[in-house]
Motif scaffolding. Structure first.
Motif, PDB file in Angstrom:
ATOM      1  N   UNK A 108      29.608  14.719  15.512  1.00 18.50           N
ATOM      2  CA  UNK A 108      29.486  16.145  15.834  1.00 18.50           C
ATOM      3  C   UNK A 108      29.004  16.338  17.267  1.00 18.50           C
ATOM      4  N   UNK A 109      27.948  15.616  17.651  1.00 17.26           N
ATOM      5  CA  UNK A 109      27.436  15.746  19.015  1.00 17.26           C
ATOM      6  C   UNK A 109      28.447  15.243  20.035  1.00 17.26           C
ATOM      7  N   UNK A 110      29.140  14.162  19.712  1.00 13.43           N
ATOM      8  CA  UNK A 110      30.138  13.618  20.631  1.00 13.43           C
ATOM      9  C   UNK A 110      31.263  14.617  20.870  1.00 13.43           C
ATOM     10  N   UNK A 111      31.783  15.199  19.802  1.00 16.22           N
ATOM     11  CA  UNK A 111      32.895  16.147  19.917  1.00 16.22           C
ATOM     12  C   UNK A 111      32.448  17.425  20.605  1.00 16.22           C
ATOM     13  N   UNK A 112      31.263  17.924  20.243  1.00 14.78           N
ATOM     14  CA  UNK A 112      30.774  19.161  20.846  1.00 14.78           C
ATOM     15  C   UNK A 112      30.545  18.971  22.341  1.00 14.78           C
ATOM     16  N   UNK A 113      29.942  17.844  22.733  1.00 16.68           N
ATOM     17  CA  UNK A 113      29.719  17.574  24.152  1.00 16.68           C
ATOM     18  C   UNK A 113      31.026  17.483  24.925  1.00 16.68           C
ATOM     19  N   UNK A 114      32.023  16.801  24.354  1.00 13.16           N
ATOM     20  CA  UNK A 114      33.318  16.681  25.021  1.00 13.16           C
ATOM     21  C   UNK A 114      33.967  18.046  25.201  1.00 13.16           C
ATOM     22  N   UNK A 115      33.863  18.887  24.182  1.00 11.49           N
ATOM     23  CA  UNK A 115      34.489  20.209  24.247  1.00 11.49           C
ATOM     24  C   UNK A 115      33.823  21.084  25.302  1.00 11.49           C
ATOM     25  N   UNK A 116      32.489  21.091  25.321  1.00  9.17           N
ATOM     26  CA  UNK A 116      31.793  21.890  26.327  1.00  9.17           C
ATOM     27  C   UNK A 116      32.116  21.402  27.735  1.00  9.17           C
ATOM     28  N   UNK A 117      32.190  20.118  27.909  1.00 11.62           N
ATOM     29  CA  UNK A 117      32.519  19.564  29.220  1.00 11.62           C
ATOM     30  C   UNK A 117      33.907  20.008  29.671  1.00 11.62           C
ATOM     31  N   UNK A 156      35.206  28.208  21.344  1.00 18.05           N
ATOM     32  CA  UNK A 156      34.752  26.824  21.438  1.00 18.05           C
ATOM     33  C   UNK A 156      35.254  26.030  20.226  1.00 18.05           C
ATOM     34  N   UNK A 157      35.140  26.645  19.053  1.00 11.30           N
ATOM     35  CA  UNK A 157      35.546  25.960  17.827  1.00 11.30           C
ATOM     36  C   UNK A 157      37.043  25.690  17.816  1.00 11.30           C
ATOM     37  N   UNK A 158      37.834  26.683  18.211  1.00 13.89           N
ATOM     38  CA  UNK A 158      39.290  26.495  18.206  1.00 13.89           C
ATOM     39  C   UNK A 158      39.711  25.355  19.124  1.00 13.89           C
ATOM     40  N   UNK A 208      40.310  12.884  13.037  1.00 15.05           N
ATOM     41  CA  UNK A 208      41.316  13.943  13.102  1.00 15.05           C
ATOM     42  C   UNK A 208      40.721  15.241  12.556  1.00 15.05           C
ATOM     43  N   UNK A 209      40.688  16.281  13.413  1.00 16.72           N
ATOM     44  CA  UNK A 209      40.265  17.619  13.003  1.00 16.72           C
ATOM     45  C   UNK A 209      41.525  18.466  12.902  1.00 16.72           C
ATOM     46  N   UNK A 210      41.813  19.012  11.734  1.00 16.03           N
ATOM     47  CA  UNK A 210      43.080  19.719  11.550  1.00 16.03           C
ATOM     48  C   UNK A 210      43.034  21.121  12.152  1.00 16.03           C
ATOM     49  N   UNK A 211      44.103  21.867  11.993  1.00 15.85           N
ATOM     50  CA  UNK A 211      44.248  23.169  12.649  1.00 15.85           C
ATOM     51  C   UNK A 211      43.297  24.214  12.097  1.00 15.85           C
ATOM     52  N   UNK A 212      42.666  23.950  10.964  1.00 12.99           N
ATOM     53  CA  UNK A 212      41.695  24.895  10.403  1.00 12.99           C
ATOM     54  C   UNK A 212      40.270  24.364  10.505  1.00 12.99           C
ATOM     55  N   UNK A 213      40.052  23.371  11.377  1.00  8.64           N
ATOM     56  CA  UNK A 213      38.695  22.929  11.670  1.00  8.64           C
ATOM     57  C   UNK A 213      38.084  21.973  10.677  1.00  8.64           C
ATOM     58  N   UNK A 214      38.901  21.271   9.896  1.00  6.51           N
ATOM     59  CA  UNK A 214      38.390  20.338   8.901  1.00  6.51           C
ATOM     60  C   UNK A 214      38.818  18.919   9.238  1.00  6.51           C
ATOM     61  N   UNK A 215      37.870  18.014   9.223  1.00  3.81           N
ATOM     62  CA  UNK A 215      38.197  16.603   9.403  1.00  3.81           C
ATOM     63  C   UNK A 215      38.964  16.110   8.171  1.00  3.81           C
ATOM     64  N   UNK A 216      40.004  15.326   8.401  1.00  2.00           N
ATOM     65  CA  UNK A 216      40.787  14.773   7.305  1.00  2.00           C
ATOM     66  C   UNK A 216      40.851  13.256   7.437  1.00  2.00           C
TER      67      UNK A 216
END
Length: 532
Positions: free
Chosen positions: A358-367, A384-386, A401-409
């Motif tokens: 979660x922290x890794x993905x959130x940091x990458x997205x904000x960057x 941010x979430x999209x 893999x995070x799908x188009x509705x925000x869920x890891x699969x």
């Protein structure tokens, strides 16, 4: 309740930024709400520490991240923490933040606080990244537009995989055993009875309402043997396919009870979930072996009727992952005193790893947003979430893999015991491609064949020829429509052949059907001549 008096400060690192005169303030609310599970609480804190270390190492000084960690008292169960979580979040949001920081929430495992916090996140338009897996309502992104789920599995995935497996074998009627046993050790596959029951309800409702599979579910306390026997007796009257949702160490007693009731004779098939290999094998993993009761031979034989459904763990062989986990275990042991990792030979829970992801993905997205030059608003939690969705991230060698509705699969594996009692993959399900296919032997790439109970060459029937209660046959062996066993067998095989359209199996099945129909015709002529 333990709330640190001093905020935890992180620094996000990255390329050289020349377009910003000052750092951007980010405020995190980290919730470790697992329900009387200090092991998971301590592990979550260590995962956050490692995640914060990653941010300091990888993204520079553009973002100044502060926040608080919210930890329950050890006696508070999942269902006790919903209002606590809301009080903590509201107090931090309205009273403790200063300036105009970008806000986000991380957590929690428990269903009730996860839903409560998700509602707050929607109202405040801030991202929330949760590790909860059981609430299918989170799929509704009109209601939860800022919610991203990073649980290693979702209740919806369980239902989809089950449907694929059941339909592949022609099953449309199941009984579901839901074991709500809670012991002193709360670190199993389902850290609380509330989560186990949430998954049970979701699976039952989805199979019935979406896939049109008759699903009857039974709540049991697995430590009560008679309760288990009574529930199995009820299932006998309605199904021959049994799905078990329980802690891994509860599967063996259930299968022994089934064996005692002659329900492992080849007429029944069982599917049990082991979503991941648990850090404490004696608590969470499915095995027939026990050195305590002298029934290993019976258990091993009963397990021939059992299939295990689990998430793929191929990432554990990746060098990045194998190098990371010892450091995490070391941190858990030395800083937080978790006794389960003292031996250094136990697996790290995927739920623990989800906090790190979660922290890794959130940091990458904000960057990405801060350096894109597009002027995107970091305060817009939905935006941010999209940006985090419909993407594949490679973290520690694992594809997330995070799908188009925000869920890891995740991908799934169907396994069964070999002749030595060791589970081996026999089928694989790809979440992104949504297909089920046979597994291959890694040594010679041959397709692994399923061995059905009592060495049968085909799956047990969805329904016995004479019905679940034996009421569909007359005393002379014909069903109520006047058909013999052979007539019904031909119909069943013909239906199986139709599901194998275009495969070599179809030709073989059709040939078998023709032989059975010829034999049945001759047999019926002799029955009529002899008046039997």
């Amino acid at each position: 309740m333990q709330i640190p008096q001093t905020p935890v400060t992180l620094f996000l690192v990255g390329a050289v930024f020349t377009t910003y005169a000052s750092t951007l303030d980010i405020a995190l609310m980290e919730f470790a709400l697992t329900g009387r599970n200090p092991v998971a609480d301590q592990s979550a804190k260590a995962a956050w520490d490692k995640g914060e270390e990653l941010l300091r190492t990888n993204y520079g000084s553009l973002l100044n991240v502060t926040g608080e960690r919210f930890l329950p008292n050890p006696w508070e169960a999942c269902y006790d923490t919903g209002s606590l979580a809301l009080n903590w979040a509201a107090r931090y949001y309205y009273r403790q933040t200063t300036g105009d920081p970008v806000l986000a929430m991380i957590g929690s495992d428990c269903p009730l606080p996860a839903k409560s916090l998700a509602n707050f996140a929607t109202e405040w338009n801030i991202p929330i990244m949760t590790t909860n897996s059981g609430d299918s309502g989170f799929y509704d992104k009109q209601r939860y537009p800022t919610l991203t789920r990073l649980s290693p599995y979702r209740a919806e995935d369980v239902s989809v995989v089950l449907y694929k497996i059941l339909s592949n074998f022609g099953y449309n009627t199941v009984g579901i055993l839901c074991d709500g046993t809670e012991g002193s050790d709360r670190s199993g596959m389902f850290p609380s009875a509330a989560l186990a029951m949430s998954v049970c309800r979701s699976v039952s409702n989805t199979l019935r309402d979406i896939y049109n599979i008759s699903a009857s579910w039974y709540y049991i306390q697995g430590k009560d043997r008679q309760n288990t026997i009574d529930s199995l007796e009820e299932i006998k009257a309605v199904a021959r396919v049994v799905i078990v949702i329980a802690q891994g160490n509860r599967i063996r007693p259930i299968m022994l009870a089934a064996s005692d009731m002659q329900m492992t004779n080849g007429e029944y098939v069982y599917f049990a979930f082991e979503p991941f290999r648990h850090p404490v094998p004696s608590v969470g993993n499915i095995t027939w072996y026990s050195k305590n009761d002298g029934r290993d031979a019976e258990a091993r034989l009963a397990f021939r009727s059992l299939f295990k459904i689990s998430t793929s763990s191929s990432y554990e062989d990746k060098p990045e992952y194998r190098n990371f986990t010892p450091a995490l275990k070391q941190l858990i042991k030395e800083k937080y005193g978790d006794p389960y990792y003292n031996g250094f030979d136990l697996e790290v829970s995927p739920f623990t790893m989800a906090y790190y992801y979660a922290l890794s993905i959130y940091g990458q997205t904000l960057n990405e947003m801060a350096t894109s030059g597009s002027g995107e608003n970091l305060h817009d939690g939905a935006a941010v979430s999209r940006l985090m969705w419909n993407r594949t991230y490679t973290i520690l060698g694992q594809e997330i893999f995070i799908n188009a509705t925000g869920d890891r699969q995740s991908d799934w594996i169907l396994s069964q015991p070999d002749i030595n009692g060791n589970f081996q993959p026999v089928m694989e399900y790809s979440a992104r491609r949504r297909w089920l296919q046979p597994s291959r032997d890694p040594l010679d790439n041959s397709i692994r064949q399923i061995v059905w109970p009592n060495n049968r060459s085909s799956p047990p029937l969805n329904e016995p020829l004479c019905g679940y209660r034996g009421t569909k046959c007359t005393s002379d062996g014909r069903d109520k429509g006047g058909n013999t066993f052979w007539d019904v067998s031909a119909d069943v095989l013909q239906g199986t052949a139709s599901r194998q359209q275009g495969s070599p199996i179809q030709h073989a099945l059709n040939s078998t059907v023709n032989l059975i129909q010829q034999f049945s015709s001759v047999l019926n002529q002799y029955r009529d001549i002899l008046h039997i």
